[in-house]
Scaffold this motif. Structure first.
Motif, PDB file in Angstrom:
ATOM      1  N   SER A  80      79.460  54.293  69.310  1.00 18.53           N
ATOM      2  CA  SER A  80      80.348  54.479  68.149  1.00 18.53           C
ATOM      3  C   SER A  80      80.996  55.858  68.200  1.00 18.53           C
ATOM      4  O   SER A  80      82.183  56.012  67.880  1.00 18.53           O
TER       5      SER A  80
ATOM      6  N   GLN B 284      82.510  50.460  62.630  1.00 17.43           N
ATOM      7  CA  GLN B 284      81.331  49.597  62.514  1.00 17.43           C
ATOM      8  C   GLN B 284      80.987  49.329  61.042  1.00 17.43           C
ATOM      9  O   GLN B 284      80.558  48.236  60.696  1.00 17.43           O
TER      10      GLN B 284
ATOM     11  N   ASP C 296      84.332  48.169  66.829  1.00 21.39           N
ATOM     12  CA  ASP C 296      82.934  48.600  66.889  1.00 21.39           C
ATOM     13  C   ASP C 296      82.046  47.532  66.258  1.00 21.39           C
ATOM     14  O   ASP C 296      82.010  47.382  65.046  1.00 21.39           O
ATOM     15  N   GLU C 297      81.334  46.803  67.099  1.00 28.56           N
ATOM     16  CA  GLU C 297      80.394  45.759  66.681  1.00 28.56           C
ATOM     17  C   GLU C 297      81.000  44.758  65.709  1.00 28.56           C
ATOM     18  O   GLU C 297      80.488  44.564  64.601  1.00 28.56           O
TER      19      GLU C 297
HETATM   20 MG   LIG Z   1      77.272  52.120  66.934  1.00 24.92          MG
END
Ligand SMILES: [Mg+2]
Ligand SMILES: Nc1ncnc2c1ncn2[C@@H]1O[C@H](COP(=O)(O)OP(=O)(O)OP(=O)(O)O)[C@@H](O)[C@H]1O
Length: 235
Positions: free
Chosen positions: A44, A86, A160-161
């Motif tokens: 991240s 995220q 991010d994810e």
């Molecule tokens: Mg992360």
């Protein structure tokens, strides 16, 4: 020339504690590239350094032919890079439509046209346009976050994810959406915990360990590699 070239990138949250320690990676026009690695590896942080949310302490970030390391996030956005963080990636107390309007911060005059195009592309968002973002399901929220990032018509999307916290079915739908966006010409650099699913839709991937790229290669080769399988794919 790569769409994105990251070379020897370094940085973190405070000068004394370097989290990303000389990472290099690239994304070519039209690719989906995955960045995987253990919790706390700095994935991240790397995306935030590239997107301009954190200021790199060293290295180069080149988007097309522009060196962007150290530029503010809005300037990087104008050059065609959009980032979906995220966490806290939508405004929970605002409606779907208001969230999309926030995504138009670079070109407010284009907001209406862009929103109509995104409603056509994601009918669920059109149906929910007056709903508060906090009432969306996890999968719907991720679509909204991506649609906000698409409001600036980026060439490169950093995710991010995107599948974090989603049911297997919702995650599968989200990955299909990512593939469809990519087919429309948006390159993707994606951090994912669901390494197998991420590698399945990626051309290439990088494995980040303690802030450095430990492995890289074609996604299929990494998926077949026993050491990568042991670490990230459940053997
Ligand atoms: Mg992360
Ligand atoms: N806002 C912050 N301020 C200070 N340190 C932070 C901050 N966010 C993360 N860190 C630290 O940076 C390191 C890397 O975190 P990062 O979030 O980049 O890892 P990650 O690879 O994305 O992990 P995960 O898979 O759990 O999301 C960790 O040691 C973490 O404690």
């Amino acid at each position: 020339m790569s769409l994105l070239a990251v070379e020897g990138l370094r940085g973190g949250y405070v000068a004394a504690d370097e989290i990303v320690r000389g990472a290099s990676l690239s994304v070519e026009e039209g690719e989906i590239v995955s960045l995987i690695g253990p919790n706390g590896a700095g994935k991240s942080t790397l995306l935030k350094l590239v997107a301009g949310l954190l200021r790199p302490s060293g290295g180069r970030v080149v988007l097309q032919d522009r060196q962007i390391a150290g530029l503010p996030a809005t300037a990087i956005g104008r050059l065609g890079l959009s980032f979906v963080p995220q966490e806290r990636n939508v405004f929970a107390a605002m409606t779907v439509r208001e969230n999309l309007e926030m995504g138009a911060y670079l070109e407010p005059a284009q907001a209406r046209t862009r929103i109509e195009a995104l409603f056509a592309r994601f009918p669920m968002l059109a149906d929910k346009r007056r709903a508060l973002a906090r009432t969306l399901s996890g999968g719907q929220r991720q679509i909204l976050a991506m649609a906000m990032a698409l409001m600036t018509s980026p060439r490169l999307l950093l995710l991010d994810e995107p599948s974090a916290g989603l049911s297997p079915k919702a995650a599968e739908e989200l990955f299909a959406t990512i593939v469809a966006l990519n087919r429309d010409g948006v390159a993707i650099l994606m951090v994912e915990q669901n390494a197998l699913e991420a590698l399945t839709i990626s051309v290439r991937a990088y494995v980040l360990v303690v802030g450095q790229v430990a492995r890289e290669g074609p996604a299929a080769a990494l998926m077949a590699d026993p050491s990568v399988r042991d670490l990230f794919l459940g053997g």
